[in-house]
Design a protein around this motif. Structure first.
Motif, PDB file in Angstrom:
ATOM      1  N   SER A  55      -5.622  -7.676   5.740  1.00 26.29           N
ATOM      2  CA  SER A  55      -6.089  -9.003   5.380  1.00 26.29           C
ATOM      3  C   SER A  55      -5.963  -9.919   6.609  1.00 26.29           C
ATOM      4  O   SER A  55      -6.448  -9.578   7.678  1.00 26.29           O
ATOM      5  CB  SER A  55      -5.302  -9.535   4.178  1.00 26.29           C
ATOM      6  OG  SER A  55      -5.837 -10.745   3.715  1.00 26.29           O
ATOM      7  N   LEU A 108       0.485 -10.925  -0.377  1.00 29.86           N
ATOM      8  CA  LEU A 108       0.204  -9.598   0.165  1.00 29.86           C
ATOM      9  C   LEU A 108       1.240  -8.549  -0.233  1.00 29.86           C
ATOM     10  O   LEU A 108       0.929  -7.362  -0.291  1.00 29.86           O
ATOM     11  CB  LEU A 108       0.120  -9.665   1.700  1.00 29.86           C
ATOM     12  CG  LEU A 108      -1.017 -10.512   2.279  1.00 29.86           C
ATOM     13  CD1 LEU A 108      -0.981 -10.468   3.804  1.00 29.86           C
ATOM     14  CD2 LEU A 108      -2.366 -10.024   1.763  1.00 29.86           C
ATOM     15  N   GLU A 160      -3.970  -7.437  -0.746  1.00 32.49           N
ATOM     16  CA  GLU A 160      -4.362  -8.401  -1.773  1.00 32.49           C
ATOM     17  C   GLU A 160      -4.552  -7.690  -3.113  1.00 32.49           C
ATOM     18  O   GLU A 160      -4.963  -6.529  -3.161  1.00 32.49           O
ATOM     19  CB  GLU A 160      -5.663  -9.103  -1.360  1.00 32.49           C
ATOM     20  CG  GLU A 160      -5.514  -9.947  -0.107  1.00 32.49           C
ATOM     21  CD  GLU A 160      -6.803 -10.677   0.240  1.00 32.49           C
ATOM     22  OE1 GLU A 160      -7.619 -10.919  -0.689  1.00 32.49           O
ATOM     23  OE2 GLU A 160      -7.002 -11.027   1.412  1.00 32.49           O
TER      24      GLU A 160
END
Length: 226
Positions: free
Chosen positions: A130, A211, A224
């Motif tokens: 991410s 996360l 995620e």
């Protein structure tokens, strides 16, 4: 990243262990071929640093037996024998890389890092999940561009999670890769360190997706929510 060093020269083995531990790796050491084989074949390591000339069972034998049992742990072979034929024999036995003695620790470390970067999710010296990045060459972690200060153990834990994004990792797997064999790890140690990471990665950015995920009854996952 958990590493096994199989080396019968205690001074060399202990020097490698100290150096790698300073770089946040978890390191176990075996001084004989038999002990090294027992650990390499029964424990889950990310890398084996393997001396060629060992008492009892040679490094060549260990490499061949590991590959014969479909154990694909990367092997970095160390030896004083530097002939091309020796290197070819070692690589053919299943070694992934080969270094001759004497060697500079900086080169050994560079080769260890190169092996650590092999997972598909890595890009050069950077791991990315991410908006979270880890520069493995400079020990820098950032989220959305903002630098995050981590302890050595927190860094090792996060590095293991980032090399397995989206995967559910059990406490046993995490302990096995982040702490060495002799470490005195309490049952809630992983929970405590996951809390430390949450405090530094997720809680300072409430506007960002969390996360670090706890999967009840199974373990933890980095990434995620889907």
């Amino acid at each position: 990243m958990r590493i096994l060093v199989i080396e019968d020269e205690h001074k060399i083995a202990n020097s490698i262990k100290r150096g790698l531990e300073q770089e946040t790796f978890a390191v176990d050491v075996a001084y004989t071929g038999e002990t090294g084989w027992d650990l390499a074949s029964s424990e889950d390591y990310d890398l084996v640093i393997l001396d060629l000339m060992l008492p009892g069972m040679s490094g060549m034998e260990i490499a061949k037996k590991l590959r014969g049992q479909k154990i694909h742990t990367p092997i970095l072979m160390l030896t004083a024998r530097g002939q091309i034929t020796d290197k070819v024999e070692g690589l053919d036995a299943g070694a992934d890389d080969y270094m001759t003695k004497p060697f500079a620790f900086e080169e050994l470390l560079a080769r260890v890092r190169a092996i650590a970067r092999r997972p598909k999710q890595s890009l050069g010296t950077t791991l990315v999940v991410s908006d979270l990045t880890m520069d493995t060459a400079h020990f820098e972690v950032r989220r959305a561009g903002k630098r995050i200060e981590l302890s050595a153990r927190e860094y090792a834990l996060l590095g293991y999670l980032m090399r397995h994004p989206g995967q559910i990792l059990t406490k046993g797997q995490i302990i096995g890769h982040v702490w060495d064999y002799e470490a005195d790890v309490l049952p809630n140690t992983v929970e405590v360190y996951m809390g430390y990471l949450r405090n530094k990665i997720d809680r300072p950015t409430p506007d960002k997706p969390e996360l670090i995920q706890t999967v009840r009854g199974f373990g933890y996952r980095l990434g995620e929510k889907k």
